[in-house]
Design a protein around this motif. Sequence first.
Motif, PDB file in Angstrom:
ATOM      1  N   UNK A 158      -6.902   1.881 -47.589  1.00 31.24           N
ATOM      2  CA  UNK A 158      -6.467   2.942 -46.681  1.00 31.24           C
ATOM      3  C   UNK A 158      -7.068   4.283 -47.075  1.00 31.24           C
ATOM      4  N   UNK A 159      -7.166   4.545 -48.383  1.00 34.42           N
ATOM      5  CA  UNK A 159      -7.761   5.806 -48.847  1.00 34.42           C
ATOM      6  C   UNK A 159      -9.231   5.889 -48.450  1.00 34.42           C
ATOM      7  N   UNK A 160      -9.953   4.787 -48.617  1.00 31.72           N
ATOM      8  CA  UNK A 160     -11.359   4.770 -48.215  1.00 31.72           C
ATOM      9  C   UNK A 160     -11.489   5.063 -46.722  1.00 31.72           C
ATOM     10  N   UNK A 161     -10.654   4.413 -45.927  1.00 29.50           N
ATOM     11  CA  UNK A 161     -10.730   4.571 -44.475  1.00 29.50           C
ATOM     12  C   UNK A 161     -10.260   5.952 -44.027  1.00 29.50           C
ATOM     13  N   UNK A 162      -9.083   6.360 -44.487  1.00 30.45           N
ATOM     14  CA  UNK A 162      -8.475   7.588 -43.972  1.00 30.45           C
ATOM     15  C   UNK A 162      -9.073   8.851 -44.579  1.00 30.45           C
ATOM     16  N   UNK A 163      -9.411   8.791 -45.883  1.00 31.22           N
ATOM     17  CA  UNK A 163      -9.900   9.988 -46.567  1.00 31.22           C
ATOM     18  C   UNK A 163     -11.427  10.070 -46.570  1.00 31.22           C
ATOM     19  N   UNK A 164     -12.077   9.039 -47.081  1.00 27.94           N
ATOM     20  CA  UNK A 164     -13.546   9.087 -47.158  1.00 27.94           C
ATOM     21  C   UNK A 164     -14.185   9.097 -45.772  1.00 27.94           C
ATOM     22  N   UNK A 165     -13.711   8.201 -44.912  1.00 29.81           N
ATOM     23  CA  UNK A 165     -14.355   8.046 -43.607  1.00 29.81           C
ATOM     24  C   UNK A 165     -13.851   9.074 -42.589  1.00 29.81           C
ATOM     25  N   UNK A 166     -12.556   9.077 -42.343  1.00 29.33           N
ATOM     26  CA  UNK A 166     -12.046   9.849 -41.213  1.00 29.33           C
ATOM     27  C   UNK A 166     -11.855  11.331 -41.521  1.00 29.33           C
ATOM     28  N   UNK A 167     -11.381  11.655 -42.711  1.00 26.95           N
ATOM     29  CA  UNK A 167     -11.094  13.065 -43.012  1.00 26.95           C
ATOM     30  C   UNK A 167     -12.319  13.822 -43.516  1.00 26.95           C
ATOM     31  N   UNK A 168     -13.084  13.199 -44.438  1.00 29.34           N
ATOM     32  CA  UNK A 168     -14.189  13.936 -45.064  1.00 29.34           C
ATOM     33  C   UNK A 168     -15.577  13.446 -44.639  1.00 29.34           C
ATOM     34  N   UNK A 169     -15.643  12.331 -43.940  1.00 28.44           N
ATOM     35  CA  UNK A 169     -16.919  11.829 -43.416  1.00 28.44           C
ATOM     36  C   UNK A 169     -17.969  11.644 -44.520  1.00 28.44           C
ATOM     37  N   UNK A 170     -17.526  11.082 -45.656  1.00 25.72           N
ATOM     38  CA  UNK A 170     -18.451  10.882 -46.771  1.00 25.72           C
ATOM     39  C   UNK A 170     -19.031   9.469 -46.812  1.00 25.72           C
ATOM     40  N   UNK A 171     -18.593   8.594 -45.908  1.00 19.75           N
ATOM     41  CA  UNK A 171     -19.218   7.275 -45.725  1.00 19.75           C
ATOM     42  C   UNK A 171     -19.407   7.053 -44.238  1.00 19.75           C
ATOM     43  N   UNK A 172     -20.178   6.032 -43.903  1.00 20.14           N
ATOM     44  CA  UNK A 172     -20.425   5.694 -42.506  1.00 20.14           C
ATOM     45  C   UNK A 172     -19.391   4.686 -42.016  1.00 20.14           C
ATOM     46  N   UNK A 173     -19.132   4.636 -40.714  1.00 26.82           N
ATOM     47  CA  UNK A 173     -18.154   3.679 -40.193  1.00 26.82           C
ATOM     48  C   UNK A 173     -18.450   2.230 -40.573  1.00 26.82           C
ATOM     49  N   UNK A 174     -19.720   1.870 -40.619  1.00 24.33           N
ATOM     50  CA  UNK A 174     -20.069   0.495 -40.962  1.00 24.33           C
ATOM     51  C   UNK A 174     -19.801   0.135 -42.409  1.00 24.33           C
ATOM     52  N   UNK A 175     -19.682   1.142 -43.281  1.00 25.44           N
ATOM     53  CA  UNK A 175     -19.465   0.871 -44.704  1.00 25.44           C
ATOM     54  C   UNK A 175     -18.118   0.183 -44.950  1.00 25.44           C
ATOM     55  N   UNK A 176     -17.121   0.513 -44.154  1.00 20.63           N
ATOM     56  CA  UNK A 176     -15.804  -0.074 -44.330  1.00 20.63           C
ATOM     57  C   UNK A 176     -15.833  -1.578 -44.047  1.00 20.63           C
ATOM     58  N   UNK A 177     -16.815  -1.997 -43.238  1.00 21.03           N
ATOM     59  CA  UNK A 177     -16.923  -3.409 -42.876  1.00 21.03           C
ATOM     60  C   UNK A 177     -17.470  -4.267 -44.015  1.00 21.03           C
ATOM     61  N   UNK A 178     -17.933  -3.625 -45.094  1.00 19.36           N
ATOM     62  CA  UNK A 178     -18.424  -4.386 -46.245  1.00 19.36           C
ATOM     63  C   UNK A 178     -17.287  -5.067 -46.995  1.00 19.36           C
ATOM     64  N   UNK A 179     -16.051  -4.590 -46.790  1.00 24.56           N
ATOM     65  CA  UNK A 179     -14.905  -5.091 -47.531  1.00 24.56           C
ATOM     66  C   UNK A 179     -14.020  -5.983 -46.662  1.00 24.56           C
TER      67      UNK A 179
END
Length: 205
Positions: A158-179
């Motif tokens: 959830x932290x990766x999705x909500x913080x890295x991706x949605x709040x700070x945009x430090x990863x790409x949307x497709x990166x979450x699909x690696x897990x």
Amino acid sequence: MGEFVSGFEKLSRIGPCVSIFGSARTKPDEEYYKLSVAIAEKIVENGYGVITGGGPGIMEAGNKGAHLAGGTSVGLNIDLPFEQHDNPYIDSDKSIDFDYFFVRKVMFVKYSQGFVVLPGGFGTLDELFESITLIQTHKIDKFPIILVGTEYWQGLFDWIKNTLLEKFNTISPGDIDLLHLVDTEDEVLEVLNNFYNEYELSPNF
């Protein structure tokens, strides 16, 4: 250099394998030890060998499951001042000792067709995030990374999705699909089989 040469020589003959990671502190009577045994047995029954860090805890459980199922059981051991010692379920010709973490980590990535990550500490997280980074940056081919234990991993996910991706945009949307987040040995195999129905099974050379 000697550790690289020895590792390449021994591991080049092992065939398709899946690496199992997790805490060295997990005891044989605990839930995730038993689940790791079951996952390793299921992996072997489906044609893969098992690679672990060769020590106690989840690593021992992974090797034990592979051994009980009659499959390839590899241990990549590291010399540490605490916790680490060889477990008895590694094939005698597939136990490799390392002094250097970076060499050992190359072996995990090069000879694994997937990472199965059970609850663990900093070392487990190190392996997890290094593999994600190498895939994200296209330094290695994509392979499935499977997090086992929703109760343990959901907060991080959830932290990766909500913080890295949605709040700070430090990863790409497709990166979450690696897990892939799962709870059972059957779900682990479902992820592996679905992935290799789509992608060619090959080493990460």
